[in-house]
Design a protein around this motif. Structure first.
Motif, PDB file in Angstrom:
ATOM      1  N   LYS A 531       0.905  -1.031  -0.026  1.00  0.00           N
ATOM      2  CA  LYS A 531       0.144  -0.162   0.093  1.00  0.00           C
ATOM      3  C   LYS A 531       0.904   1.396   0.141  1.00  0.00           C
ATOM      4  CE  LYS A 531      -4.078  -2.027   2.334  1.00  0.00           C
ATOM      5  NZ  LYS A 531      -4.917  -1.755   3.612  1.00  0.00           N
ATOM      6  N   ARG A 532       2.136   1.185   0.527  1.00  0.00           N
ATOM      7  CA  ARG A 532       2.876   2.519   0.749  1.00  0.00           C
ATOM      8  C   ARG A 532       4.253   2.482  -0.134  1.00  0.00           C
ATOM      9  NH1 ARG A 532      -0.136   5.052   4.513  1.00  0.00           N
ATOM     10  NH2 ARG A 532      -1.401   3.783   6.000  1.00  0.00           N
ATOM     11  N   GLN A 533       4.513   1.519  -0.725  1.00  0.00           N
ATOM     12  CA  GLN A 533       5.817   1.355  -1.291  1.00  0.00           C
ATOM     13  C   GLN A 533       5.642   1.369  -2.907  1.00  0.00           C
ATOM     14  OE1 GLN A 533       8.928  -0.909   0.577  1.00  0.00           O
ATOM     15  NE2 GLN A 533       7.273  -1.782   1.910  1.00  0.00           N
ATOM     16  N   SER A 534       6.576   2.270  -3.621  1.00  0.00           N
ATOM     17  CA  SER A 534       6.339   1.793  -5.067  1.00  0.00           C
ATOM     18  C   SER A 534       7.830   1.848  -5.358  1.00  0.00           C
ATOM     19  CB  SER A 534       5.632   2.936  -5.592  1.00  0.00           C
ATOM     20  OG  SER A 534       6.118   4.235  -5.304  1.00  0.00           O
ATOM     21  N   ILE A 535       8.003   1.359  -6.907  1.00  0.00           N
ATOM     22  CA  ILE A 535       9.310   1.382  -7.414  1.00  0.00           C
ATOM     23  C   ILE A 535       8.953   1.661  -9.111  1.00  0.00           C
ATOM     24  CG2 ILE A 535       9.309  -1.136  -8.168  1.00  0.00           C
ATOM     25  CD1 ILE A 535      12.405  -0.848  -7.885  1.00  0.00           C
ATOM     26  N   SER A 536       9.639   2.580  -9.517  1.00  0.00           N
ATOM     27  CA  SER A 536       9.488   3.104 -11.115  1.00  0.00           C
ATOM     28  C   SER A 536      10.738   3.097 -11.606  1.00  0.00           C
ATOM     29  CB  SER A 536       8.875   4.551 -11.166  1.00  0.00           C
ATOM     30  OG  SER A 536       9.598   5.452 -10.353  1.00  0.00           O
ATOM     31  N   LEU A 537      10.596   2.765 -13.188  1.00  0.00           N
ATOM     32  CA  LEU A 537      11.860   2.820 -13.981  1.00  0.00           C
ATOM     33  C   LEU A 537      11.335   3.567 -15.253  1.00  0.00           C
ATOM     34  CD1 LEU A 537      14.743   1.314 -14.419  1.00  0.00           C
ATOM     35  CD2 LEU A 537      13.149  -0.688 -15.534  1.00  0.00           C
ATOM     36  N   SER A 538      12.284   4.107 -15.919  1.00  0.00           N
ATOM     37  CA  SER A 538      12.090   4.899 -17.126  1.00  0.00           C
ATOM     38  C   SER A 538      13.227   5.206 -17.841  1.00  0.00           C
ATOM     39  CB  SER A 538      11.645   6.556 -16.742  1.00  0.00           C
ATOM     40  OG  SER A 538      12.696   7.103 -16.198  1.00  0.00           O
ATOM     41  N   PHE A 539      13.056   5.016 -19.121  1.00  0.00           N
ATOM     42  CA  PHE A 539      14.201   5.155 -20.201  1.00  0.00           C
ATOM     43  C   PHE A 539      13.680   6.091 -21.123  1.00  0.00           C
ATOM     44  CE2 PHE A 539      14.699   0.727 -18.586  1.00  0.00           C
ATOM     45  CZ  PHE A 539      15.855   0.598 -18.160  1.00  0.00           C
ATOM     46  N   ASN A 540      14.835   7.200 -21.740  1.00  0.00           N
ATOM     47  CA  ASN A 540      14.497   7.955 -22.574  1.00  0.00           C
ATOM     48  C   ASN A 540      15.481   8.124 -23.667  1.00  0.00           C
ATOM     49  OD1 ASN A 540      12.103   9.787 -21.662  1.00  0.00           O
ATOM     50  ND2 ASN A 540      13.165   9.440 -19.994  1.00  0.00           N
TER      51      ASN A 540
END
Length: 566
Positions: A531-540
């Motif tokens: 509920k309270r943790q998240s992880i994100s990944l992005s490439f450009n």
């Protein structure tokens, strides 16, 4: 620096001990203190090809925010950011302030920017404190603090422009509610002549201490039903050099008559005024509004960073609601001119007109048409104008937007078409060939949404064409063109815990017989851990080819972040 690190330490402590704050004594099933916020850590990479690096190769950082709500609804927001820049430490969190509010009272502390009226205290950041109280119909506010920090050039930094320490205060007293009130306002600020060493009463020095007193009025009044009057006015006494000789204050200015003891008139003192007023009528059928503005040349207030002075303008605007709200017509027209003191070589006049029609006969279909026209012309001032240099231009802009939707329980299809035409016409035949230009733009869009799964996709096609002025034989009759598609998609996996998106665009540009290409692509993914943790990944990815071998390059960057909220 101590207050910066103290703020960061405070936020870290709050992030680690929210349960302690919530465990304060209180009534049954109550939370005397509520805490919310989060902390986010990120790290990434940056790799260029064909050009020098425009960013750090391995950016990383840590950010956090905390919002504390005390009993009675008093809110205390905190935030901090730490990051790197190259091999040096970067600490952008250098200003801290809070404005807790409880019912009709607000307290300001630290670095704040507060607005009392457009011509007195108007958003200038200060370090200090203040309050705003609105019990019932009474309106009271006051602030005091440092508006500028002292700075002087040194051997290490000789380029620094010296500035005096500036302190000041502002207060207001008024009566009424938020949309129906009248306020009286005063602002006074001055520079500390001893805050910079080596500065003396030298008429030839480049930096001089200044002081300012502004008295104003601000009101929004509902005279009768549907009929409103708005007034903002101020008179300013601005002394550009506090070392200048004193003189006897004379004249009918309101500052001289009512606040003469607060003003030390000097040879460098200037008394100016500013005002803007509007009269409006609004009903179900639409509205009508008339506006007037006048700002004297060189009008200044130390409560604002910038003012456009030496202007006078008249504006009329109206709106009509037709077909039971399914159609709206609005338009406005205004004129503006300068040289109010008749001391400029030329007087510049501006005319601004706009017209818009919006029609929505059905929920699935709608159309908007807008026109605007901006004119600029000059007349002789204290000197005659030379025809070959006289400015006389007209800028026309027209936009048409059409939208159509197909909606059902399973799928949603949205189509959009937008066309724009802009044209600059030079009414001076001596300069027209070098300044006239035009621009056309067309955008086609399609948006798809699967209502059950949440899958979405969009396709955009754009085309832009610009006609260049005749600067030389090579540019005569030339047109610059930009066109290409853009495609995007998004989808949620694993019971919508994993959200993904991808976008790609390809833009072709043509000018002077050279064709360039720009490719951009991005991919993003975010996963909710509990509920309270998240992880994100992005490439450009960016690839640019202007058509010149020496101007071809590419960039690739990525970022990984982890966040906790509470």
């Amino acid at each position: 620096m101590l207050h910066i690190y103290a703020s960061i330490l405070c936020i870290s402590t709050l992030l680690l001990t929210p349960k302690m704050l919530l465990a304060q004594p209180g009534g049954k099933n109550t939370k005397p203190v509520q805490v919310s916020g989060g902390i986010n850590a990120y790290a990434g990479f940056y790799t260029p090809g064909g050009i020098s690096a425009r960013n750090q190769s391995a950016p990383f950082g840590l950010s956090g925010s905390v919002n504390i709500i005390l009993p009675g609804g008093i809110s205390l927001p905190f935030s901090a950011v730490l990051g790197n820049q190259g091999s040096s430490f970067r600490q952008p969190f250098n200003q801290f302030g809070v404005s807790p509010a409880y019912k009709w009272a607000t307290i300001h502390a630290g670095y704040r920017n507060v607005s009392f009226s457009p011509f007195t205290l108007a958003g200038h950041t200060f370090l200090g404190g203040g309050f705003e109280l609105n019990p019932g119909m009474l309106r009271i506010g006051a602030v005091y603090g440092r508006f500028n920090k002292a700075a002087s050039s040194t051997i290490a930094d000789p380029e620094i422009m010296p500035t005096f320490k500036r302190t000041g205060y502002a207060f207001k007293v008024g009566y009424g509610k938020a949309n129906n009130y009248i306020d009286l306002l005063v602002l006074r600020a001055h520079d500390d002549t001893s805050s910079i060493s080596g500065i003396s009463a030298n008429p030839g020095q480049s930096v001089t201490p200044a002081e300012n007193l502004v008295v104003g009025i601000s009101s929004r009044l509902l005279i009768i039903k549907h009929f409103t009057v708005e007034v903002d006015a101020a008179a300013s006494s601005y002394t550009r050099d506090m070392f200048a000789s004193e003189v006897q204050a004379q004249g009918s200015n309101v500052l001289v008559r009512l606040f003469g003891k607060m003003i030390t008139s000097r040879l460098s003192t200037q008394l100016t005024q500013a005002m803007q007023t509007a009269v409006g009528y609004q009903d179900k059928w639409g509205s009508v509004k008339l506006q007037y503005k006048r700002i004297d040349p060189n009008f200044q207030t130390m409560g604002s960073y910038y003012f456009q002075s030496d202007i006078q303008s008249y504006t009329a605007a109206t709106t009509l609601n037709l077909l039971k709200g399914k159609a709206r017509i609005s338009g406005s027209y205004g004129i503006q001119f300068d040289n109010l003191a008749n001391n400029k070589s030329a007087r510049t006049g501006r005319t601004i007109g706009s017209f818009m029609v919006s029609v929505n006969p059905q929920p699935e279909f709608g159309a908007d048409i807008s026109l605007s026209n901006y004119g600029l012309s000059q007349k002789a001032g204290i000197r005659p104008l030379i025809d070959t240099l006289r400015i006389a231009q007209n800028n026309l802009s027209a936009t048409v937007n059409l939208r159509y939707s197909i909606l059902n329980n399973e799928m949603s299809h949205i189509f959009n078409v937008t066309g724009t035409h802009q044209q600059l016409s030079d009414l001076n035949q001596n300069t027209a060939s070098n300044t006239e230009n035009n621009n056309q733009n067309l955008n086609l869009g399609y948006f798809l949404v699967h209502n059950q799964s949440g899958f979405g996709a969009n396709l955009m096609l754009s085309y832009t064409q610009s006609g260049l002025p005749v600067i030389d034989s090579a540019s005569k009759g030339s047109k610059v063109k930009f066109y290409g598609p853009a495609l995007g998609t998004n989808y949620a996996f694993l019971k919508k815990k994993l959200n993904t998106s991808a976008n790609v665009s390809y833009l072709v540009n043509q000018q002077f017989g050279i064709t360039g290409k720009v490719l951009t692509a991005s991919a993003n993914a975010g996963y909710q851990i509990g509920k309270r943790q998240s992880i994100s990944l992005s490439f450009n990815y960016l690839s640019s080819d202007t058509g010149q071998a020496s101007e071809k390059f590419n960039e690739f960057r990525g970022n990984l972040s982890y966040g906790i909220t509470f």
